[in-house]
Design a protein around this motif. Structure first.
Motif, PDB file in Angstrom:
ATOM      1  N   SER A  45       8.261   7.990  -4.921  1.00 54.92           N
ATOM      2  CA  SER A  45       8.777   8.791  -3.806  1.00 54.92           C
ATOM      3  C   SER A  45       8.183  10.199  -3.827  1.00 54.92           C
ATOM      4  O   SER A  45       7.975  10.814  -2.793  1.00 54.92           O
ATOM      5  CB  SER A  45      10.305   8.850  -3.835  1.00 54.92           C
ATOM      6  N   LEU A  46       7.866  10.703  -5.006  1.00 58.66           N
ATOM      7  CA  LEU A  46       7.216  12.001  -5.118  1.00 58.66           C
ATOM      8  C   LEU A  46       5.819  11.951  -4.499  1.00 58.66           C
ATOM      9  O   LEU A  46       5.336  12.941  -3.952  1.00 58.66           O
ATOM     10  CB  LEU A  46       7.138  12.415  -6.591  1.00 58.66           C
ATOM     11  N   GLY A  47       5.179  10.784  -4.568  1.00 66.65           N
ATOM     12  CA  GLY A  47       3.869  10.621  -3.949  1.00 66.65           C
ATOM     13  C   GLY A  47       3.903  10.819  -2.451  1.00 66.65           C
ATOM     14  O   GLY A  47       2.906  11.195  -1.843  1.00 66.65           O
ATOM     15  N   GLY A  48       5.041  10.601  -1.826  1.00 65.68           N
ATOM     16  CA  GLY A  48       5.180  10.817  -0.392  1.00 65.68           C
ATOM     17  C   GLY A  48       5.602  12.225  -0.038  1.00 65.68           C
ATOM     18  O   GLY A  48       5.717  12.563   1.152  1.00 65.68           O
ATOM     19  N   PHE A  49       5.859  13.073  -1.032  1.00 64.53           N
ATOM     20  CA  PHE A  49       6.246  14.467  -0.797  1.00 64.53           C
ATOM     21  C   PHE A  49       5.000  15.227  -0.342  1.00 64.53           C
ATOM     22  O   PHE A  49       4.026  15.348  -1.080  1.00 64.53           O
ATOM     23  CB  PHE A  49       6.836  15.055  -2.081  1.00 64.53           C
ATOM     24  N   GLY A  50       5.017  15.734   0.874  1.00 61.79           N
ATOM     25  CA  GLY A  50       3.856  16.344   1.515  1.00 61.79           C
ATOM     26  C   GLY A  50       3.095  17.383   0.710  1.00 61.79           C
ATOM     27  O   GLY A  50       1.879  17.311   0.593  1.00 61.79           O
ATOM     28  N   PRO A  51       3.750  18.379   0.149  1.00 65.90           N
ATOM     29  CA  PRO A  51       3.006  19.427  -0.554  1.00 65.90           C
ATOM     30  C   PRO A  51       2.426  19.022  -1.906  1.00 65.90           C
ATOM     31  O   PRO A  51       1.621  19.754  -2.471  1.00 65.90           O
ATOM     32  CB  PRO A  51       4.054  20.529  -0.750  1.00 65.90           C
ATOM     33  N   LEU A  52       2.803  17.877  -2.456  1.00 62.31           N
ATOM     34  CA  LEU A  52       2.290  17.469  -3.764  1.00 62.31           C
ATOM     35  C   LEU A  52       0.789  17.200  -3.667  1.00 62.31           C
ATOM     36  O   LEU A  52       0.336  16.417  -2.853  1.00 62.31           O
ATOM     37  CB  LEU A  52       2.989  16.203  -4.251  1.00 62.31           C
ATOM     38  N   VAL A  53       0.020  17.862  -4.537  1.00 68.22           N
ATOM     39  CA  VAL A  53      -1.424  17.654  -4.584  1.00 68.22           C
ATOM     40  C   VAL A  53      -1.781  16.716  -5.724  1.00 68.22           C
ATOM     41  O   VAL A  53      -2.539  15.781  -5.551  1.00 68.22           O
ATOM     42  CB  VAL A  53      -2.176  19.002  -4.721  1.00 68.22           C
ATOM     43  N   LYS A  54      -1.228  16.973  -6.915  1.00 67.19           N
ATOM     44  CA  LYS A  54      -1.482  16.079  -8.037  1.00 67.19           C
ATOM     45  C   LYS A  54      -0.420  16.246  -9.102  1.00 67.19           C
ATOM     46  O   LYS A  54       0.233  17.286  -9.173  1.00 67.19           O
ATOM     47  CB  LYS A  54      -2.865  16.307  -8.632  1.00 67.19           C
ATOM     48  N   VAL A  55      -0.282  15.209  -9.913  1.00 68.38           N
ATOM     49  CA  VAL A  55       0.582  15.253 -11.086  1.00 68.38           C
ATOM     50  C   VAL A  55      -0.353  15.405 -12.272  1.00 68.38           C
ATOM     51  O   VAL A  55      -1.205  14.547 -12.518  1.00 68.38           O
ATOM     52  CB  VAL A  55       1.441  13.981 -11.218  1.00 68.38           C
ATOM     53  N   GLU A  56      -0.225  16.508 -12.989  1.00 65.20           N
ATOM     54  CA  GLU A  56      -1.140  16.772 -14.101  1.00 65.20           C
ATOM     55  C   GLU A  56      -0.731  16.037 -15.362  1.00 65.20           C
ATOM     56  O   GLU A  56      -1.562  15.473 -16.063  1.00 65.20           O
ATOM     57  CB  GLU A  56      -1.204  18.274 -14.370  1.00 65.20           C
ATOM     58  N   SER A  57       0.557  16.041 -15.677  1.00 61.78           N
ATOM     59  CA  SER A  57       0.974  15.375 -16.912  1.00 61.78           C
ATOM     60  C   SER A  57       2.434  14.948 -16.804  1.00 61.78           C
ATOM     61  O   SER A  57       3.218  15.564 -16.090  1.00 61.78           O
ATOM     62  CB  SER A  57       0.802  16.299 -18.115  1.00 61.78           C
ATOM     63  N   ASP A  88      12.865   2.826 -15.108  1.00 62.13           N
ATOM     64  CA  ASP A  88      12.635   2.257 -13.773  1.00 62.13           C
ATOM     65  C   ASP A  88      12.891   3.280 -12.685  1.00 62.13           C
ATOM     66  O   ASP A  88      12.167   3.336 -11.688  1.00 62.13           O
ATOM     67  CB  ASP A  88      13.524   1.031 -13.546  1.00 62.13           C
ATOM     68  N   ALA A  89      13.920   4.101 -12.866  1.00 62.49           N
ATOM     69  CA  ALA A  89      14.214   5.133 -11.885  1.00 62.49           C
ATOM     70  C   ALA A  89      13.110   6.186 -11.863  1.00 62.49           C
ATOM     71  O   ALA A  89      12.779   6.719 -10.804  1.00 62.49           O
ATOM     72  CB  ALA A  89      15.564   5.788 -12.193  1.00 62.49           C
ATOM     73  N   VAL A  90      12.522   6.472 -13.016  1.00 58.60           N
ATOM     74  CA  VAL A  90      11.424   7.447 -13.071  1.00 58.60           C
ATOM     75  C   VAL A  90      10.224   6.913 -12.307  1.00 58.60           C
ATOM     76  O   VAL A  90       9.559   7.650 -11.575  1.00 58.60           O
ATOM     77  CB  VAL A  90      11.053   7.769 -14.532  1.00 58.60           C
ATOM     78  N   ARG A  91       9.957   5.633 -12.451  1.00 62.44           N
ATOM     79  CA  ARG A  91       8.842   5.032 -11.715  1.00 62.44           C
ATOM     80  C   ARG A  91       9.084   5.148 -10.213  1.00 62.44           C
ATOM     81  O   ARG A  91       8.200   5.552  -9.452  1.00 62.44           O
ATOM     82  CB  ARG A  91       8.680   3.565 -12.123  1.00 62.44           C
ATOM     83  N   GLN A  92      10.292   4.851  -9.779  1.00 64.58           N
ATOM     84  CA  GLN A  92      10.617   4.981  -8.357  1.00 64.58           C
ATOM     85  C   GLN A  92      10.547   6.441  -7.901  1.00 64.58           C
ATOM     86  O   GLN A  92      10.097   6.734  -6.792  1.00 64.58           O
ATOM     87  CB  GLN A  92      12.020   4.413  -8.081  1.00 64.58           C
ATOM     88  N   PHE A  93      10.985   7.359  -8.766  1.00 64.45           N
ATOM     89  CA  PHE A  93      10.919   8.787  -8.457  1.00 64.45           C
ATOM     90  C   PHE A  93       9.466   9.219  -8.253  1.00 64.45           C
ATOM     91  O   PHE A  93       9.154   9.961  -7.324  1.00 64.45           O
ATOM     92  CB  PHE A  93      11.574   9.608  -9.570  1.00 64.45           C
ATOM     93  N   MET A  94       8.578   8.746  -9.129  1.00 69.20           N
ATOM     94  CA  MET A  94       7.175   9.124  -9.006  1.00 69.20           C
ATOM     95  C   MET A  94       6.564   8.545  -7.730  1.00 69.20           C
ATOM     96  O   MET A  94       5.742   9.197  -7.082  1.00 69.20           O
ATOM     97  CB  MET A  94       6.391   8.703 -10.238  1.00 69.20           C
ATOM     98  N   PRO A 130       0.842  -1.203   0.000  1.00 66.67           N
ATOM     99  CA  PRO A 130       0.000   0.000   0.000  1.00 66.67           C
ATOM    100  C   PRO A 130       0.875   1.249   0.000  1.00 66.67           C
ATOM    101  O   PRO A 130       1.896   1.312   0.685  1.00 66.67           O
ATOM    102  CB  PRO A 130      -0.810  -0.119   1.290  1.00 66.67           C
ATOM    103  N   LEU A 131       0.467   2.230  -0.761  1.00 64.83           N
ATOM    104  CA  LEU A 131       1.245   3.449  -0.896  1.00 64.83           C
ATOM    105  C   LEU A 131       0.993   4.411   0.251  1.00 64.83           C
ATOM    106  O   LEU A 131       1.835   5.200   0.615  1.00 64.83           O
ATOM    107  CB  LEU A 131       0.919   4.136  -2.226  1.00 64.83           C
ATOM    108  N   GLY A 132      -0.176   4.351   0.832  1.00 64.71           N
ATOM    109  CA  GLY A 132      -0.525   5.283   1.902  1.00 64.71           C
ATOM    110  C   GLY A 132      -1.047   6.576   1.310  1.00 64.71           C
ATOM    111  O   GLY A 132      -1.361   6.673   0.133  1.00 64.71           O
ATOM    112  N   ALA A 133      -1.139   7.576   2.159  1.00 66.10           N
ATOM    113  CA  ALA A 133      -1.660   8.864   1.709  1.00 66.10           C
ATOM    114  C   ALA A 133      -0.705   9.489   0.705  1.00 66.10           C
ATOM    115  O   ALA A 133       0.502   9.455   0.867  1.00 66.10           O
ATOM    116  CB  ALA A 133      -1.843   9.786   2.903  1.00 66.10           C
ATOM    117  N   VAL A 134      -1.265  10.056  -0.349  1.00 59.77           N
ATOM    118  CA  VAL A 134      -0.450  10.674  -1.390  1.00 59.77           C
ATOM    119  C   VAL A 134      -0.589  12.169  -1.297  1.00 59.77           C
ATOM    120  O   VAL A 134      -1.661  12.717  -1.514  1.00 59.77           O
ATOM    121  CB  VAL A 134      -0.896  10.204  -2.796  1.00 59.77           C
ATOM    122  N   GLY A 135       0.500  12.831  -0.979  1.00 61.50           N
ATOM    123  CA  GLY A 135       0.603  14.284  -1.027  1.00 61.50           C
ATOM    124  C   GLY A 135      -0.523  15.045  -0.374  1.00 61.50           C
ATOM    125  O   GLY A 135      -1.436  14.507   0.211  1.00 61.50           O
TER     126      GLY A 135
END
Length: 177
Positions: free
Chosen positions: A144-156, A136-142, A76-81
């Motif tokens: 880890s970005l999901g756990g970045f607190g201020p992130l609300v959404k990825v538009e594109s 693969d690194a981009v997938r992992q980056f995305m 489970p990813l948990g809460a996203v941004g």
């Protein structure tokens, strides 16, 4: 024997009775039997369609089971941004923040551009990211970005093959205060 011979051989009352009987039989067939035959035809078509759907479901069933098993294995990813807001003073440090997320994964940030004109009344800021690296690194980056607190959404997210390898651009929205 022809119809004229039959007409002369039988009394008029019998002919009228036969005509009325034939009319009643035709009326009965038109009122009761024809609608039933049409209903049978439509039900036969529905049965054939449902059998087709059942066959499709039987073919898809192994795939659905495999997907369910794969989904059960995903952590489970948990809460996203959106959990915290980024202070406006920190906006100038976004390059360092995103670079610290990307470098351990083997990605190279080539640009971080906050769009000051995009700030909304809800306190959202659009940020464009540009980076290079393996998929693969981009997938992992995305992730880890999901756990970045201020992130609300990825538009594109877009990608293209450039001179230095696979180039990615991403537009995301951050909560600011």
């Amino acid at each position: 024997m022809t119809l004229a011979d039959i007409r002369h051989a039988l009394p008029a009352r019998t002919l009228v009775t036969l005509a009325v009987g034939a009319a009643v039989a035709l009326g009965f067939a038109a009122v009761f039997l024809l609608p039933e035959y049409r209903e049978v035809e439509s039900l036969t078509a529905q049965v054939a369609e449902m059998q087709s759907l059942l066959e499709q479901n039987r073919q898809i069933e192994p795939v659905a089971k495999a997907l369910a098993e794969a989904q059960a294995k995903v952590r489970p990813l948990g809460a996203v941004g959106g959990q915290s807001k980024l202070p406006l003073a920190e906006v100038e440090r976004l390059t360092a923040v995103f670079d610290s997320l990307a470098k351990p994964l083997g990605l190279r940030m080539t640009g971080v551009s906050p769009d000051a004109s995009s700030v909304t009344r809800e306190g959202l800021l659009a940020v464009r990211l540009a980076f290079l690296g393996p998929p693969d690194a981009v997938r992992q980056f995305m992730l880890s970005l999901g756990g970045f607190g201020p992130l609300v959404k990825v538009e594109s997210v877009t990608t293209m093959f450039g001179r230095e390898g696979r180039e990615y651009t991403m537009k995301c929205w951050l909560a600011v205060q």
